[in-house]
Design a protein around this motif. Structure first.
Motif, PDB file in Angstrom:
ATOM      1  N   LEU A  36      -7.019  -6.255   0.101  1.00  0.00           N
ATOM      2  CA  LEU A  36      -6.101  -6.913  -0.822  1.00  0.00           C
ATOM      3  C   LEU A  36      -6.805  -7.979  -1.638  1.00  0.00           C
ATOM      4  O   LEU A  36      -6.249  -8.507  -2.595  1.00  0.00           O
ATOM      5  CB  LEU A  36      -4.946  -7.560  -0.041  1.00  0.00           C
ATOM      6  CG  LEU A  36      -4.040  -6.606   0.744  1.00  0.00           C
ATOM      7  CD1 LEU A  36      -3.071  -7.409   1.603  1.00  0.00           C
ATOM      8  CD2 LEU A  36      -3.282  -5.676  -0.194  1.00  0.00           C
ATOM      9  N   PHE A  37      -8.040  -8.326  -1.250  1.00  0.00           N
ATOM     10  CA  PHE A  37      -8.791  -9.386  -1.905  1.00  0.00           C
ATOM     11  C   PHE A  37      -9.959  -8.805  -2.689  1.00  0.00           C
ATOM     12  O   PHE A  37     -10.538  -7.785  -2.304  1.00  0.00           O
ATOM     13  CB  PHE A  37      -9.338 -10.386  -0.869  1.00  0.00           C
ATOM     14  CG  PHE A  37      -8.278 -10.965   0.043  1.00  0.00           C
ATOM     15  CD1 PHE A  37      -7.444 -11.979  -0.398  1.00  0.00           C
ATOM     16  CD2 PHE A  37      -8.119 -10.487   1.331  1.00  0.00           C
ATOM     17  CE1 PHE A  37      -6.472 -12.508   0.431  1.00  0.00           C
ATOM     18  CE2 PHE A  37      -7.161 -11.005   2.178  1.00  0.00           C
ATOM     19  CZ  PHE A  37      -6.331 -12.021   1.719  1.00  0.00           C
ATOM     20  N   ALA A  38     -10.323  -9.490  -3.763  1.00  0.00           N
ATOM     21  CA  ALA A  38     -11.500  -9.081  -4.535  1.00  0.00           C
ATOM     22  C   ALA A  38     -12.753  -9.372  -3.708  1.00  0.00           C
ATOM     23  O   ALA A  38     -12.973 -10.498  -3.273  1.00  0.00           O
ATOM     24  CB  ALA A  38     -11.548  -9.850  -5.847  1.00  0.00           C
ATOM     25  N   GLN A  39     -13.556  -8.354  -3.496  1.00  0.00           N
ATOM     26  CA  GLN A  39     -14.744  -8.496  -2.658  1.00  0.00           C
ATOM     27  C   GLN A  39     -15.951  -8.918  -3.496  1.00  0.00           C
ATOM     28  O   GLN A  39     -16.170  -8.396  -4.583  1.00  0.00           O
ATOM     29  CB  GLN A  39     -15.030  -7.166  -1.939  1.00  0.00           C
ATOM     30  CG  GLN A  39     -13.892  -6.759  -1.030  1.00  0.00           C
ATOM     31  CD  GLN A  39     -14.096  -5.400  -0.381  1.00  0.00           C
ATOM     32  OE1 GLN A  39     -13.831  -5.211   0.783  1.00  0.00           O
ATOM     33  NE2 GLN A  39     -14.563  -4.440  -1.154  1.00  0.00           N
ATOM     34  N   ASP A  40     -16.695  -9.872  -2.979  1.00  0.00           N
ATOM     35  CA  ASP A  40     -17.887 -10.362  -3.661  1.00  0.00           C
ATOM     36  C   ASP A  40     -19.020  -9.360  -3.438  1.00  0.00           C
ATOM     37  O   ASP A  40     -19.585  -9.275  -2.338  1.00  0.00           O
ATOM     38  CB  ASP A  40     -18.274 -11.738  -3.128  1.00  0.00           C
ATOM     39  CG  ASP A  40     -19.342 -12.423  -3.970  1.00  0.00           C
ATOM     40  OD1 ASP A  40     -20.221 -11.712  -4.485  1.00  0.00           O
ATOM     41  OD2 ASP A  40     -19.305 -13.666  -4.093  1.00  0.00           O
ATOM     42  N   GLU A  41     -19.335  -8.610  -4.473  1.00  0.00           N
ATOM     43  CA  GLU A  41     -20.319  -7.537  -4.339  1.00  0.00           C
ATOM     44  C   GLU A  41     -21.758  -8.045  -4.340  1.00  0.00           C
ATOM     45  O   GLU A  41     -22.698  -7.250  -4.242  1.00  0.00           O
ATOM     46  CB  GLU A  41     -20.123  -6.512  -5.462  1.00  0.00           C
ATOM     47  CG  GLU A  41     -18.746  -5.861  -5.476  1.00  0.00           C
ATOM     48  CD  GLU A  41     -18.434  -5.078  -4.205  1.00  0.00           C
ATOM     49  OE1 GLU A  41     -19.381  -4.669  -3.506  1.00  0.00           O
ATOM     50  OE2 GLU A  41     -17.232  -4.891  -3.910  1.00  0.00           O
TER      51      GLU A  41
END
Length: 454
Positions: free
Chosen positions: A250-255
């Motif tokens: 549900l969260f934007a993942q730090d790539e």
């Protein structure tokens, strides 16, 4: 997984609780069932709606949950018990309407509903529509087995707990200690009892119980679950042994996490994440920061916005501390956890011991430092430290010296190497369960055949 076509024309409806730790396993289960030929419809609430675009092979139907924009913006997960009670009150009618329409309009036969054990009204709804309902339990079978016991802990004399009894065992709830119990029952003890009793009663009326676990982790508990609930039991986990949970975040993942890890030495980095729901105080946050800083070990630290009560993100850290931390580690808002744990550079995991995180750590052979927040995390952490002996328990002490000591012990001292060896043995056992012919793989076949028979 090899897809079978004999289930074409059959549809399964899934209904996850709107929490990250419940949505991910439900969608992983959806992928498993889809690989067996079933069509998938996911009914979900407006709050924490899964990203339909990440799952193009499934149909998604949204229902209202009765939460206002103000309630959502105030982070309802800060009191999960209250959130679940409110959504259970609000969602029953919209869910019934949605399911009725789906049954009328579907071109395929809908075989069953699979929903989370935290939904209290779905058994009655499914019975009213003559639709079989199966229950997904997203935590350890051992913990669900304790549902009939938890409301009785106070009457049995386990609560309140005196200092002299803090380390005593809870005979009806092994391997917990008495000091763990207050954080299991939390602050909503009056609401908790009825919630647990309804969960047990509705699960006993269901057509089956699915666990994201396997015989290798809790064979005895699975047998006990069968005795308690008297329904067919299917231990088909760990789900991510078949399909990743990354697309369910549900969260934007730090790539940038993985490229940063690529530049670190093997088994040198301690990964720190307290999950999607846990909240900590400002002082606890600073103790973790100083503990990591003083350990001198490379670290990857997930600080979820909302993790620290009263703070936006990491603004509580001084500029000097931020600079010092930046020399050794990396702080991100969210990480692709399965990719991180699978990376060669990760040597340990400081975790809240949610069941998803615990399973993922075991499957990648990463030993743990246990810092449970509450609920089933207390039980999971006891199994990690006291039963499987693949981690170090901080006993709830968020203290810089204790954190520094635990990180050094796990990452650079001989005791840590012994823990790592035990973890590798456990990892291999679990890996066998999801391979062809393994206990979990066999259970998936049995589950598919059971759904066909409903």
């Amino acid at each position: 997984m090899e897809k079978k076509s004999n289930n074409d024309g059959l549809r399964v409806v899934l209904f996850p609780l709107p929490l990250q730790g419940c949505i991910s396993p439900m969608l992983q289960l959806a992928k498993i069932l889809h690989s067996k030929g079933f069509s998938i419809t996911v009914i979900h609430t407006r709050f924490n709606a899964p990203k339909a675009s990440s799952h193009p092979l499934f149909n998604f139907l949204q229902i209202e949950d009765g939460l206002s924009e103000t309630e959502i913006n105030e982070d309802p997960t800060s009191n999960v018990m209250s959130l679940l009670a409110q959504i259970n009150r609000n969602a029953e009618s919209p869910f019934l309407d949605c399911l009725q329409k789906l049954l009328l309009q579907s071109q395929e036969r809908i075989t069953c509903l699979i929903d989370d054990c935290g939904w209290l009204f779905t058994q009655s709804v499914s019975e009213s529509l003559n639709l079989p309902r199966m229950v997904l339990c997203t935590f350890k079978a051992t913990f669900l087995n304790a549902y009939p016991i938890i409301p009785l802990l106070r009457t049995k004399g386990y609560l309140p707990v005196s200092d002299s009894e803090a380390e005593d065992s809870v005979l009806e709830f092994p391997p917990l200690q008495k000091r763990d119990l207050l954080r299991v029952v939390g602050e909503d003890e009056e609401e908790l009892g009825p919630f647990l009793r309804v969960t047990v009663e509705t699960t006993m009326r269901s057509s089956g119980l699915i666990f994201m676990s396997c015989e290798e982790l809790e064979k005895d508990s699975l047998s006990i679950a069968n005795e308690i609930f008297k329904v067919p039991i299917f231990a088909v986990g760990p789900f991510h042994g078949y399909f990743s949970a990354s697309s369910s975040s549900l969260f934007a993942q730090d790539e940038t996490c993985v490229p940063w890890l690529d530049n670190q030495e093997d088994k040198s980095v301690i990964y720190v994440s307290l999950g999607s729901v846990v909240n900590i105080s400002e002082s606890e946050f600073l103790e973790i920061a100083y503990g990591l800083n003083n350990s001198k070990q490379p670290f990857l630290w997930v600080v979820r916005p909302g993790l620290v009560r009263g703070a936006e993100w990491i603004e509580l850290l001084t500029e000097e501390l931020v600079n010092s931390l930046g020399e050794k580690g990396k702080i991100v808002k969210w990480a692709p956890q399965q990719d991180v744990l699978a990376h060669r550079a990760i040597g340990g995991f400081l975790t809240h011991n949610g069941w998803n995180s615990t399973l993922e750590s075991i499957c990648e052979g990463v030993p743990m430092i246990c810092l449970p927040g509450g609920w089933d995390q207390m039980l999971n952490s006891r199994f990690v430290s006291d039963i499987w002996k693949v981690g170090i328990h901080l006993e709830g002490r968020i203290d810089r010296n204790e954190i520094e000591k635990a990180v050094k012990m796990l990452m650079v001292e001989s005791e840590g190497e012994t823990i790592r060896e035990r973890m590798n043995v456990l990892k291999d056992e679990i890996a066998r369960s999801v391979k062809h012919g393994g206990s979990s793989s066999r259970s998936i076949e049995t589950l598919a055949n059971h759904i066909l028979s409903l």
